[in-house]
Scaffold this motif. Structure first.
Motif, PDB file in Angstrom:
ATOM      1  N   UNK A   1       8.164 -15.600 -13.109  1.00  0.00           N
ATOM      2  CA  UNK A   1       9.518 -15.288 -13.567  1.00  0.00           C
ATOM      3  C   UNK A   1      10.326 -14.511 -12.534  1.00  0.00           C
ATOM      4  N   UNK A   2       9.632 -13.963 -11.536  1.00  0.00           N
ATOM      5  CA  UNK A   2      10.324 -13.139 -10.555  1.00  0.00           C
ATOM      6  C   UNK A   2      10.624 -11.748 -11.061  1.00  0.00           C
ATOM      7  N   UNK A   3       9.818 -11.276 -12.018  1.00  0.00           N
ATOM      8  CA  UNK A   3      10.024  -9.953 -12.609  1.00  0.00           C
ATOM      9  C   UNK A   3       9.014  -8.948 -12.058  1.00  0.00           C
ATOM     10  N   UNK A   4       9.458  -7.745 -11.865  1.00  0.00           N
ATOM     11  CA  UNK A   4       8.579  -6.650 -11.464  1.00  0.00           C
ATOM     12  C   UNK A   4       8.483  -5.666 -12.617  1.00  0.00           C
ATOM     13  N   UNK A   5       7.276  -5.513 -13.140  1.00  0.00           N
ATOM     14  CA  UNK A   5       7.059  -4.618 -14.271  1.00  0.00           C
ATOM     15  C   UNK A   5       5.691  -3.966 -14.094  1.00  0.00           C
TER      16      UNK A   5
ATOM     17  N   UNK B   1       2.881 -21.586  -7.292  1.00  0.00           N
ATOM     18  CA  UNK B   1       3.866 -22.048  -6.323  1.00  0.00           C
ATOM     19  C   UNK B   1       4.543 -20.958  -5.506  1.00  0.00           C
ATOM     20  N   UNK B   2       4.268 -19.692  -5.818  1.00  0.00           N
ATOM     21  CA  UNK B   2       4.941 -18.616  -5.096  1.00  0.00           C
ATOM     22  C   UNK B   2       3.909 -17.686  -4.479  1.00  0.00           C
ATOM     23  N   UNK B   3       4.239 -17.037  -3.360  1.00  0.00           N
ATOM     24  CA  UNK B   3       3.307 -16.063  -2.780  1.00  0.00           C
ATOM     25  C   UNK B   3       2.940 -14.958  -3.761  1.00  0.00           C
ATOM     26  N   UNK B   4       3.900 -14.556  -4.601  1.00  0.00           N
ATOM     27  CA  UNK B   4       3.646 -13.481  -5.557  1.00  0.00           C
ATOM     28  C   UNK B   4       2.591 -13.879  -6.583  1.00  0.00           C
ATOM     29  N   UNK B   5       2.702 -15.091  -7.135  1.00  0.00           N
ATOM     30  CA  UNK B   5       1.730 -15.521  -8.135  1.00  0.00           C
ATOM     31  C   UNK B   5       0.362 -15.769  -7.505  1.00  0.00           C
ATOM     32  N   UNK B   6       0.342 -16.300  -6.277  1.00  0.00           N
ATOM     33  CA  UNK B   6      -0.922 -16.509  -5.585  1.00  0.00           C
ATOM     34  C   UNK B   6      -1.610 -15.178  -5.307  1.00  0.00           C
TER      35      UNK B   6
ATOM     36  N   UNK C   1      -3.103 -13.032 -17.016  1.00  0.00           N
ATOM     37  CA  UNK C   1      -2.212 -14.103 -17.475  1.00  0.00           C
ATOM     38  C   UNK C   1      -0.761 -13.635 -17.504  1.00  0.00           C
ATOM     39  N   UNK C   2      -0.532 -12.436 -18.038  1.00  0.00           N
ATOM     40  CA  UNK C   2       0.824 -11.902 -18.099  1.00  0.00           C
ATOM     41  C   UNK C   2       1.348 -11.570 -16.699  1.00  0.00           C
ATOM     42  N   UNK C   3       0.500 -11.040 -15.819  1.00  0.00           N
ATOM     43  CA  UNK C   3       0.930 -10.766 -14.436  1.00  0.00           C
ATOM     44  C   UNK C   3       1.384 -12.042 -13.747  1.00  0.00           C
ATOM     45  N   UNK C   4       0.643 -13.122 -13.960  1.00  0.00           N
ATOM     46  CA  UNK C   4       1.027 -14.405 -13.371  1.00  0.00           C
ATOM     47  C   UNK C   4       2.378 -14.858 -13.912  1.00  0.00           C
TER      48      UNK C   4
ATOM     49  N   UNK D   1      -0.613 -20.316 -16.705  1.00  0.00           N
ATOM     50  CA  UNK D   1      -0.952 -18.917 -16.439  1.00  0.00           C
ATOM     51  C   UNK D   1      -2.284 -18.567 -17.095  1.00  0.00           C
ATOM     52  N   UNK D   2      -2.473 -18.993 -18.340  1.00  0.00           N
ATOM     53  CA  UNK D   2      -3.717 -18.708 -19.033  1.00  0.00           C
ATOM     54  C   UNK D   2      -4.910 -19.375 -18.378  1.00  0.00           C
ATOM     55  N   UNK D   3      -4.744 -20.633 -17.984  1.00  0.00           N
ATOM     56  CA  UNK D   3      -5.873 -21.338 -17.386  1.00  0.00           C
ATOM     57  C   UNK D   3      -6.236 -20.769 -16.024  1.00  0.00           C
TER      58      UNK D   3
END
Length: 213
Positions: A27-31, A187-192, A19-22, A158-160
């Motif tokens: 957010x466009x953040x790398x952590x 909606x973004x390649x990163x989240x997918x 959920x947090x990774x999503x 994100x949670x769902x």
């Protein structure tokens, strides 16, 4: 504080870490995540994070647990795109749906874990425990809209998405015949990619459990 000063503890299989990774991807953040030393139940990890839970965000002597709290904190300090909607009622609705997913749907899904590879039928009561929280999600997602109630996904989405991936894996392993609500897609390649990676992790877990039986 710069992102380089932050430490994020997490594990690959945790639904709340997914959920947090999503959220970070949206957010466009790398952590990058760091595994808890000796596992999240270890004394070594509890010396860092007394709660002994993941995910956990560390900024110097500031320790923050709980995925919702971390996501809202990042919103409040202006880190990346906000995931909470504007307006008190919209934010309250997003929080309520997120809590419903975290405290009702996820525990009902987790209660099915022992049946994977156990070669015994899932009790009807365990199936029924999913019904009410899934109905609430379906109402929020009517028409395929995002649970955040906005044109873009937010905290409850994100949670769902993370819990839905778990339910899909359980459905495949246990033949539950679930009718899972559809929401808007990542909606973004990163989240997918975050979601696809998590599905692969869950598939590996199911394969291991089935093989151990």
């Amino acid at each position: 504080m710069a992102a380089t000063d932050r430490v994020l503890y997490g594990t690959a299989l945790s639904v709340y870490c997914c959920k947090l990774r999503l959220a970070l991807a949206l957010k466009g953040l790398t952590l990058p995540e760091t595994p808890p030393p000796d596992g999240y139940t270890s004394a070594a990890y509890r010396r860092i994070v007394p709660q002994g839970t993941v995910p956990a965000l560390i900024e110097g002597d500031f320790v923050l647990t709980e995925s919702d709290a971390i996501i809202e904190y990042l919103d409040e300090i202006g880190a990346g795109r906000p995931l909470m909607p504007q307006g008190a009622r919209m934010r309250a609705r997003a929080r309520a749906l997120s809590r419903q997913i975290d405290t009702r749907l996820e525990p009902a899904a987790r209660a099915l874990f022992p049946f994977v590879g156990a070669r015994q039928p899932v009790p009807e009561a365990a199936r029924q425990a999913l019904t009410r929280p899934l109905d609430i999600v379906a109402q929020g997602a009517e028409g395929g809209r995002y649970l955040s109630g906005t044109a873009t996904p937010g905290l409850p989405d994100c949670g769902y998405w993370a819990v839905r991936a778990v339910l899909e894996a359980l459905d495949g392993a246990l033949g539950l015949g679930l009718d899972l609500p559809e929401t808007g897609p990542p909606p973004t390649p990163e989240s997918a990619e975050v979601l696809e990676t998590y599905r692969r992790t869950l598939a590996g877990w199911v394969t291991q459990k089935m093989g151990d039986a």
